[in-house]
Design a protein around this motif. Structure first.
Motif, PDB file in Angstrom:
ATOM      1  N   GLU A 176       0.829  -1.214   0.000  1.00  0.00           N
ATOM      2  CA  GLU A 176       0.000   0.000   0.000  1.00  0.00           C
ATOM      3  C   GLU A 176       0.860   1.258   0.000  1.00  0.00           C
ATOM      4  O   GLU A 176       0.594   2.203  -0.737  1.00  0.00           O
ATOM      5  CB  GLU A 176      -0.884   0.042   1.257  1.00  0.00           C
ATOM      6  CG  GLU A 176      -2.188  -0.638   1.156  1.00  0.00           C
ATOM      7  CD  GLU A 176      -2.983  -0.485   2.465  1.00  0.00           C
ATOM      8  OE1 GLU A 176      -2.517   0.180   3.410  1.00  0.00           O
ATOM      9  OE2 GLU A 176      -4.086  -1.037   2.510  1.00  0.00           O
TER      10      GLU A 176
ATOM     11  N   ALA B 185       1.060   3.934  -3.028  1.00  0.00           N
ATOM     12  CA  ALA B 185       0.638   5.305  -2.725  1.00  0.00           C
ATOM     13  C   ALA B 185       1.705   6.318  -3.123  1.00  0.00           C
ATOM     14  O   ALA B 185       1.379   7.394  -3.624  1.00  0.00           O
ATOM     15  CB  ALA B 185       0.309   5.443  -1.235  1.00  0.00           C
TER      16      ALA B 185
ATOM     17  N   ALA C 283       1.429   6.765  -6.790  1.00  0.00           N
ATOM     18  CA  ALA C 283       0.169   7.450  -7.105  1.00  0.00           C
ATOM     19  C   ALA C 283       0.233   8.937  -6.770  1.00  0.00           C
ATOM     20  O   ALA C 283      -0.402   9.751  -7.440  1.00  0.00           O
ATOM     21  CB  ALA C 283      -0.990   6.796  -6.348  1.00  0.00           C
ATOM     22  N   LYS C 284       1.017   9.298  -5.766  1.00  0.00           N
ATOM     23  CA  LYS C 284       1.161  10.697  -5.377  1.00  0.00           C
ATOM     24  C   LYS C 284       2.217  11.419  -6.212  1.00  0.00           C
ATOM     25  O   LYS C 284       2.478  12.597  -5.996  1.00  0.00           O
ATOM     26  CB  LYS C 284       1.512  10.794  -3.893  1.00  0.00           C
ATOM     27  CG  LYS C 284       0.384  10.350  -2.997  1.00  0.00           C
ATOM     28  CD  LYS C 284       0.792  10.362  -1.532  1.00  0.00           C
ATOM     29  CE  LYS C 284      -0.366   9.864  -0.671  1.00  0.00           C
ATOM     30  NZ  LYS C 284      -0.025   9.842   0.758  1.00  0.00           N
TER      31      LYS C 284
ATOM     32  N   THR D 107       9.692   5.712  -3.148  1.00  0.00           N
ATOM     33  CA  THR D 107       9.571   5.788  -1.692  1.00  0.00           C
ATOM     34  C   THR D 107      10.789   5.120  -1.087  1.00  0.00           C
ATOM     35  O   THR D 107      11.203   4.054  -1.534  1.00  0.00           O
ATOM     36  CB  THR D 107       8.284   5.078  -1.215  1.00  0.00           C
ATOM     37  OG1 THR D 107       7.153   5.770  -1.743  1.00  0.00           O
ATOM     38  CG2 THR D 107       8.194   5.041   0.303  1.00  0.00           C
TER      39      THR D 107
END
Length: 160
Positions: free
Chosen positions: A109, A113, A116-117, A122
Protein backbone atom coordinates in the motif's frame (compact mmCIF):
# COMPACT_ATOMS: atom_id res chain seq x y z
CA UNK A 1 8.04 -0.03 -13.66
CA UNK A 2 10.80 2.56 -14.16
CA UNK A 3 14.07 1.55 -15.74
CA UNK A 4 16.99 2.00 -13.32
CA UNK A 5 19.43 4.63 -14.57
CA UNK A 6 22.19 6.70 -12.96
CA UNK A 7 19.83 9.64 -12.43
CA UNK A 8 17.52 7.48 -10.32
CA UNK A 9 20.24 5.54 -8.52
CA UNK A 10 19.90 4.96 -4.79
CA UNK A 11 22.87 4.80 -2.43
CA UNK A 12 23.22 3.17 0.95
CA UNK A 13 26.40 2.93 3.02
CA UNK A 14 28.44 4.37 0.17
CA UNK A 15 27.30 1.79 -2.40
CA UNK A 16 24.81 2.14 -5.21
CA UNK A 17 21.91 -0.23 -4.81
CA UNK A 18 21.10 -2.14 -7.96
CA UNK A 19 17.71 -3.44 -9.01
CA UNK A 20 17.29 -5.26 -5.70
CA UNK A 21 16.70 -2.46 -3.24
CA UNK A 22 15.94 -4.34 -0.04
CA UNK A 23 18.73 -4.04 2.50
CA UNK A 24 18.93 -5.38 6.02
CA UNK A 25 21.57 -4.17 8.44
CA UNK A 26 22.50 -4.81 12.05
CA UNK A 27 23.97 -2.05 14.20
CA UNK A 28 25.80 -1.97 17.51
CA UNK A 29 24.55 1.48 18.51
CA UNK A 30 21.90 4.02 17.56
CA UNK A 31 24.67 6.40 16.40
CA UNK A 32 26.04 3.71 14.07
CA UNK A 33 22.54 3.12 12.70
CA UNK A 34 22.08 6.80 11.86
CA UNK A 35 25.60 7.15 10.45
CA UNK A 36 24.57 4.58 7.82
CA UNK A 37 20.92 5.47 7.26
CA UNK A 38 20.96 9.27 7.47
CA UNK A 39 22.80 9.85 4.16
CA UNK A 40 20.27 7.51 2.51
CA UNK A 41 17.39 9.43 4.11
CA UNK A 42 18.84 12.85 3.29
CA UNK A 43 19.59 11.87 -0.32
CA UNK A 44 15.93 10.91 -0.68
CA UNK A 45 14.72 14.31 0.49
CA UNK A 46 17.27 16.04 -1.74
CA UNK A 47 15.77 14.15 -4.70
CA UNK A 48 12.16 14.78 -3.58
CA UNK A 49 11.53 11.11 -2.85
CA UNK A 50 8.87 10.08 -0.37
CA UNK A 51 9.97 8.78 3.03
CA UNK A 52 8.14 6.22 5.12
CA UNK A 53 9.79 5.42 8.47
CA UNK A 54 8.82 2.86 11.08
CA UNK A 55 10.36 3.56 14.48
CA UNK A 56 10.46 2.35 18.06
CA UNK A 57 7.82 4.43 19.88
CA UNK A 58 10.35 5.23 22.60
CA UNK A 59 12.75 6.60 19.96
CA UNK A 60 10.31 8.67 17.87
CA UNK A 61 11.33 12.02 19.39
CA UNK A 62 15.01 11.10 18.96
CA UNK A 63 14.34 10.17 15.32
CA UNK A 64 12.70 13.53 14.66
CA UNK A 65 15.58 15.33 16.38
CA UNK A 66 18.16 13.50 14.26
CA UNK A 67 16.27 14.49 11.11
CA UNK A 68 16.08 18.10 12.31
CA UNK A 69 19.82 18.05 13.11
CA UNK A 70 20.36 17.41 9.38
CA UNK A 71 18.48 20.61 8.56
CA UNK A 72 15.26 18.83 7.65
CA UNK A 73 11.95 20.54 8.42
CA UNK A 74 10.21 17.52 9.93
CA UNK A 75 6.83 19.21 10.44
CA UNK A 76 6.93 20.71 6.95
CA UNK A 77 7.86 17.40 5.33
CA UNK A 78 5.05 15.66 7.19
CA UNK A 79 2.53 18.36 6.26
CA UNK A 80 3.57 18.08 2.60
CA UNK A 81 3.13 14.29 2.72
CA UNK A 82 6.73 13.52 1.81
CA UNK A 83 7.50 12.12 5.29
CA UNK A 84 5.33 9.63 7.12
CA UNK A 85 6.52 8.16 10.40
CA UNK A 86 4.75 5.32 12.14
CA UNK A 87 5.51 3.58 15.40
CA UNK A 88 5.85 -0.19 15.65
CA UNK A 89 2.27 -0.56 16.94
CA UNK A 90 1.01 1.33 13.87
CA UNK A 91 2.84 -0.95 11.45
CA UNK A 92 4.51 -4.22 12.48
CA UNK A 93 2.59 -4.78 15.70
CA UNK A 94 -0.94 -3.67 14.85
CA UNK A 95 -3.38 -5.51 17.06
CA UNK A 96 -0.57 -6.30 19.52
CA UNK A 97 1.10 -8.93 17.36
CA UNK A 98 3.17 -9.33 14.21
CA UNK A 99 1.00 -10.40 11.28
CA UNK A 100 3.19 -10.93 8.24
CA UNK A 101 0.26 -10.84 5.81
CA UNK A 102 -0.98 -7.52 7.17
CA UNK A 103 2.55 -6.11 7.06
CA UNK A 104 3.15 -7.20 3.48
CA UNK A 105 -0.15 -5.58 2.54
CA UNK A 106 0.87 -2.36 4.32
CA UNK A 107 4.26 -2.24 2.55
CA UNK A 108 2.60 -2.69 -0.82
CA UNK A 109 0.00 0.00 0.00
CA UNK A 110 2.76 2.43 0.97
CA UNK A 111 4.76 1.81 -2.21
CA UNK A 112 1.73 2.09 -4.48
CA UNK A 113 0.64 5.31 -2.73
CA UNK A 114 4.04 6.91 -3.28
CA UNK A 115 3.80 6.32 -7.01
CA UNK A 116 0.17 7.45 -7.11
CA UNK A 117 1.16 10.70 -5.38
CA UNK A 118 3.78 11.33 -8.07
CA UNK A 119 6.96 10.57 -6.15
CA UNK A 120 9.94 9.17 -8.02
CA UNK A 121 10.17 6.49 -5.36
CA UNK A 122 9.57 5.79 -1.69
CA UNK A 123 12.45 5.19 0.71
CA UNK A 124 11.22 3.01 3.51
CA UNK A 125 13.36 2.87 6.65
CA UNK A 126 12.24 0.48 9.35
CA UNK A 127 13.65 -0.33 12.76
CA UNK A 128 12.79 -3.90 13.76
CA UNK A 129 14.31 -4.26 17.22
CA UNK A 130 10.90 -5.46 18.40
CA UNK A 131 11.76 -8.77 16.69
CA UNK A 132 14.33 -9.41 19.44
CA UNK A 133 11.54 -9.48 22.01
CA UNK A 134 9.14 -12.29 22.81
CA UNK A 135 6.16 -10.93 20.89
CA UNK A 136 3.25 -12.82 19.34
CA UNK A 137 4.05 -13.63 15.72
CA UNK A 138 7.78 -12.89 15.99
CA UNK A 139 8.56 -16.43 14.84
CA UNK A 140 7.22 -15.42 11.40
CA UNK A 141 9.83 -12.69 10.79
CA UNK A 142 12.19 -14.81 8.65
CA UNK A 143 9.32 -15.99 6.45
CA UNK A 144 8.10 -12.38 6.20
CA UNK A 145 11.52 -11.15 5.05
CA UNK A 146 11.64 -13.93 2.45
CA UNK A 147 8.18 -13.06 1.17
CA UNK A 148 9.14 -9.38 1.11
CA UNK A 149 11.99 -10.30 -1.25
CA UNK A 150 9.40 -11.64 -3.70
CA UNK A 151 7.14 -8.58 -3.38
CA UNK A 152 9.68 -5.75 -3.64
CA UNK A 153 11.07 -6.47 -7.13
CA UNK A 154 7.72 -5.30 -8.52
CA UNK A 155 8.68 -1.79 -7.38
CA UNK A 156 11.68 0.52 -7.80
CA UNK A 157 11.43 1.74 -4.21
CA UNK A 158 14.17 1.24 -1.62
CA UNK A 159 13.43 -0.61 1.63
CA UNK A 160 15.88 -0.81 4.50
Amino acid sequence: MTRITNENAVRLAGAELGRARHACAFFHTRDEEYAITMPFIKEGFDLNDRAFHIVDPQMKADHFQRLADQGLDVAGLQAAGSLEVRQWDEAYLRGGRFDQNAMLHLIEEVLIAGTAKGYRLTRLVANMEWALEDRPGVSDVVEYETRLNYLLPKYDDAVT
